[in-house]
Design a protein around this motif. Sequence first.
Motif, short mmCIF file in Angstrom:
data_model
loop_
_atom_site.label_atom_id
_atom_site.label_comp_id
_atom_site.label_asym_id
_atom_site.label_seq_id
_atom_site.Cartn_x
_atom_site.Cartn_y
_atom_site.Cartn_z
N PHE A 146 0.82 -1.21 0.00
CA PHE A 146 0.00 0.00 0.00
C PHE A 146 0.86 1.27 0.00
N LEU A 147 2.08 1.14 -0.50
CA LEU A 147 2.96 2.29 -0.73
C LEU A 147 3.04 2.52 -2.24
N PRO A 148 3.44 3.71 -2.68
CA PRO A 148 3.45 3.98 -4.11
C PRO A 148 4.56 3.23 -4.84
N ASP A 149 4.26 2.81 -6.04
CA ASP A 149 5.25 2.28 -6.96
C ASP A 149 5.82 3.48 -7.71
N LEU A 150 7.00 3.93 -7.33
CA LEU A 150 7.54 5.18 -7.86
C LEU A 150 7.78 5.10 -9.36
N GLU A 151 8.13 3.93 -9.86
CA GLU A 151 8.31 3.80 -11.31
C GLU A 151 6.99 3.98 -12.04
N ALA A 152 5.93 3.39 -11.51
CA ALA A 152 4.62 3.55 -12.12
C ALA A 152 4.15 5.01 -12.02
N MET A 153 4.45 5.65 -10.89
CA MET A 153 4.10 7.07 -10.75
C MET A 153 4.80 7.90 -11.80
N GLU A 154 6.09 7.64 -11.98
CA GLU A 154 6.85 8.43 -12.96
C GLU A 154 6.31 8.22 -14.37
N ALA A 155 5.86 7.00 -14.66
CA ALA A 155 5.30 6.73 -15.99
C ALA A 155 4.00 7.49 -16.21
N ALA A 156 3.34 7.88 -15.12
CA ALA A 156 2.07 8.62 -15.23
C ALA A 156 2.27 10.11 -15.44
N VAL A 157 3.50 10.59 -15.28
CA VAL A 157 3.78 12.02 -15.45
C VAL A 157 3.73 12.38 -16.94
N THR A 158 3.02 13.46 -17.25
CA THR A 158 2.96 13.97 -18.62
C THR A 158 3.41 15.43 -18.63
N ASP A 159 3.37 16.03 -19.81
CA ASP A 159 3.77 17.44 -19.88
C ASP A 159 2.73 18.36 -19.26
N ARG A 160 1.58 17.80 -18.84
CA ARG A 160 0.57 18.62 -18.16
C ARG A 160 0.59 18.43 -16.65
#
Length: 381
Positions: A146-160
């Motif tokens: 129940f902690l964040p998957d930082l790699e998955a979080m980074e993949a969700a980052v867009t230019d917006r």
Amino acid sequence: MPSLAPHIASVPASGIRRVFELAAGLDDVAMLVIGEPDVPVPHHVGDAARRAWSEDRTGYTPNGGIAPLREALVAKLARENDLHVHVEQVWVTVGATQALYQAMGLVLASGDEVLVPDPGYTTFSMNAHMLDAVPVPYALSPDHGFLPDLEAMEAAVTDRTRAVVVNSPSNPLGVVWPREVLQGLLDLAARHDLWVISDEVYEYFTYGTPHVSIASLDADDRVFSAFSLSKTYAMTGVRVGYLVTPRGLAPTMRSVQEAMISCVAEPDQHAALAAVTGDHGPVSEAREHYRRNLGLATDLLAEREIVHLDPQGAFYLWIDVSHASQGDVAGWAERFLLEQRVAVAPGSAFGRSGEGWIRICLAAAPEVIERGLRALPAPGA
């Protein structure tokens, strides 16, 4: 009749409030749905508010709050959060609710994206929609504790993407984020030049795991931190919180505070000052009350072989009822209320990842908790 702004229709309703309002019309309900302390406000806090009213301290205050309260909060942040700030970085708000909305309003424009925890407190996504921004959930799943998957979080980052919301101790999960995870998230934010908005409402309620304020690790002024007196001092209806900003924002904060609230009511600020500077014995007693309730609840769930998350903080339990809810935990929670007279918060109210789970509040009498948990259907029953 003129139409409302189009984006307002996208603001989701609260699934928690739905159950609470249904329960309010019923008799003899075990109320485990709303996150509200069941202990009284400390006497010295109420006395300070009454004294302010009797002395007619009812005028406007500076936008950021009365000086003694802001100074006391600066001292508290240094002492307890390892966060060393100037008084002009601390702004007294109408609860953490306003603090969180204020922070999002400062950094999000129409169409911007903000990463929000899923499951996460409902206000995070509601605020984004109110601002015509886009909440993008990042999953907090059992596979990652129940902690964040930082790699998955980074993949969700867009230019917006403009910001990421952090909540530790977590509502609804009770998870406390370790220092290394917070540092990893800050590193991610630095790589993509994102703001970080940290909800630390449950900072005083941890059980064997220290709370770390992410702003204490912040080297380049990208963190807004929202705190509240509501849960800590059983002051939910008094509505006092505070926002700690990065440096250099005082002129902007004066303008946005003036536009939004002008200032928090002065008697409430005096109550807050008494709470922050006074005897913290009642806070310790409340924490032990919640800890005892946690032990009672987890023992009972283990006895009944009901899967749950053993929390490290806050005063909630995250319980798996997927064996009974059949893919619609919101509907199941309503039926459970009507049939068993037990009010619980459906996990889906906190995001898509919450489907099949419920949140119960441990701030209740032990007999109420036991009644509610014994009514839950056990697997295979």
